[in-house]
Write an enzyme that holds these catalytic residues in place. Structure first.
Site, short mmCIF file in Angstrom:
data_model
loop_
_atom_site.label_atom_id
_atom_site.label_comp_id
_atom_site.label_asym_id
_atom_site.label_seq_id
_atom_site.Cartn_x
_atom_site.Cartn_y
_atom_site.Cartn_z
N GLU A 263 5.73 4.60 27.66
CA GLU A 263 6.53 4.37 27.83
C GLU A 263 7.21 4.72 29.00
O GLU A 263 7.64 4.09 29.42
CB GLU A 263 7.47 4.66 26.84
CG GLU A 263 8.25 5.84 27.19
CD GLU A 263 9.09 6.35 25.30
OE1 GLU A 263 8.89 6.60 24.56
OE2 GLU A 263 10.44 6.18 26.59
N HIS A 296 12.82 2.36 22.79
CA HIS A 296 13.38 3.66 23.36
C HIS A 296 15.03 2.92 22.91
O HIS A 296 16.29 3.68 23.97
CB HIS A 296 12.83 4.95 24.56
CG HIS A 296 13.29 5.61 24.01
ND1 HIS A 296 12.34 6.41 24.63
CD2 HIS A 296 13.85 6.04 23.40
CE1 HIS A 296 12.63 8.11 24.23
NE2 HIS A 296 14.15 7.93 23.56
C1 COI Z 1 16.93 11.75 24.16
O1 COI Z 1 18.14 11.74 24.74
O2 COI Z 1 15.65 13.30 24.63
C2 COI Z 1 16.43 10.50 24.19
O3 COI Z 1 15.37 10.16 23.74
C3 COI Z 1 17.37 9.22 23.98
C4 COI Z 1 17.12 8.85 25.57
C5 COI Z 1 16.40 7.87 26.19
C6 COI Z 1 18.28 8.71 26.49
#
Ligand code: COI
Length: 331
Positions: A263, A296
């Protein structure tokens, strides 16, 4: 005290400015991500607040340390993109935000499952073509199902409550047992037990070296035929080719994927058209009615974004002032 904040998006900026004003602390806003070049902007600052999916490589951390900054506060939970050797080499203090809003992820995960179970992608597509018939798209009910939660951290536990609210039976697997859940008899002993019993598998584990591609051909073969897979956690947990094979054979009935192993550089980008998305495997998944791909976004709520920004700034302030912070990560 002076803090530099990298990769600040427009939706984060008001929360950052509110914090800086309340605290009377100077925070420099940088739109660019932290890389070997932008690391030089940190010279003269006491700490850096960051969020990015690209790696915090050894070379980047070397540069940051050379500029005198070793207090690093991530605005997110996952630390899998931080070079642990460089952290130890320079004595970085690193914090994350482990609980900016577990409910945000949990609510989104269950929403996507309900869309899959009630076949809403199919009905939406049919309706757009003027087809208002029911058959053959008969749905399933969550209250009749067993949901297997992989990892019972804050997000896994938040999801569990919602599944239970729908009347589903919940089982869970984790190496670490939460005492409360232990008392309720929620845990199964092995992942194989979970695979054998679950109608829905809800992944809430961080990515580690040990669980890379944990859902692979062998794992899918151990699951109940027609299982539903939910991954709002990390793309690395699923072998995408194996998932495609399991979807093709019907072993997996459908999947909701808010993350994808390739991604980085693709999600949160506008390619202008579906055809222009530069990843054939991803498009293969996106074209299926029984697969819901999202870029995401489970975390992306006002509550979560505010908490990510302000908790990370609190952590960085505390590291600078005292050498310690509530959410220090051990590497
Ligand atoms: C994380 O907090 O590690 C996440 O996966 C969210 C991110 C896309 C901000």
């Amino acid at each position: 005290m002076k803090i530099i904040a990298y990769g600040i998006r427009e939706d984060e900026r008001p929360y950052l400015e509110e914090w800086a004003q309340d605290q009377g602390i100077e925070v420099r806003v940088v739109r660019e991500l932290l890389d070997e070049q932008t690391a030089d902007l940190a010279k003269g600052y006491d700490g850096a607040v960051v969020y990015q999916q690209k790696p915090y490589s050894g070379a980047i951390l070397d540069r940051l340390a050379a500029n005198g900054v070793t207090n690093l506060s991530l605005r997110n939970v996952g630390v899998d993109n931080v070079d642990a050797d460089a952290v130890k080499r320079h004595g970085f203090k690193v914090t994350n935000v482990p609980a900016y809003s577990p409910a945000a992820i949990a609510e989104f995960t269950v929403t996507r499952l309900m869309q899959l179970l009630r076949r809403t992608p199919t009905f939406d597509r049919k309706q757009a073509l003027g087809d208002l018939r029911w058959a053959p798209d008969i749905a399933d009910e969550l209250n009749t199902m067993t949901v297997g939660i992989v990892a019972t951290g804050r997000i896994g536990r938040a999801a569990m409550k919602i599944y239970q609210g729908f009347g589903a039976k919940v089982i869970a697997y984790d190496v670490y047992h939460n005492p409360e859940l232990e008392k309720q008899g929620i845990y199964v002993d092995t992942l194989d037990d979970l695979y054998a019993q679950a109608d829905v598998i809800s992944l809430h584990a961080p990515a580690t070296k040990d669980n890379e591609k944990m859902l692979n051909d062998a794992a899918f073969a151990k699951m109940k035929p027609g299982v539903w897979i939910l991954n709002p956690a990390r793309g690395a947990l699923i072998d995408t080719d194996a998932l495609i094979r399991a979807l093709d054979s019907g072993q997996v009935a459908g999947a909701a994927l808010d993350v994808y192993e390739d991604e980085v550089g693709i999600f949160n980008t506008d390619f202008g058209s579906f055809a222009s998305i530069p990843d054939e495997r991803l498009k293969n998944l996106m074209e299926r009615d029984n697969v819901l791909v999202s870029p995401h976004i489970a975390f992306y709520t006002r509550t979560a974004v505010k908490n990510m920004v302000q908790y990370a700034l609190n952590n960085n302030r505390d590291l600078i002032a005292t050498g310690h912070a509530e959410n220090e990560v051990q590497f």
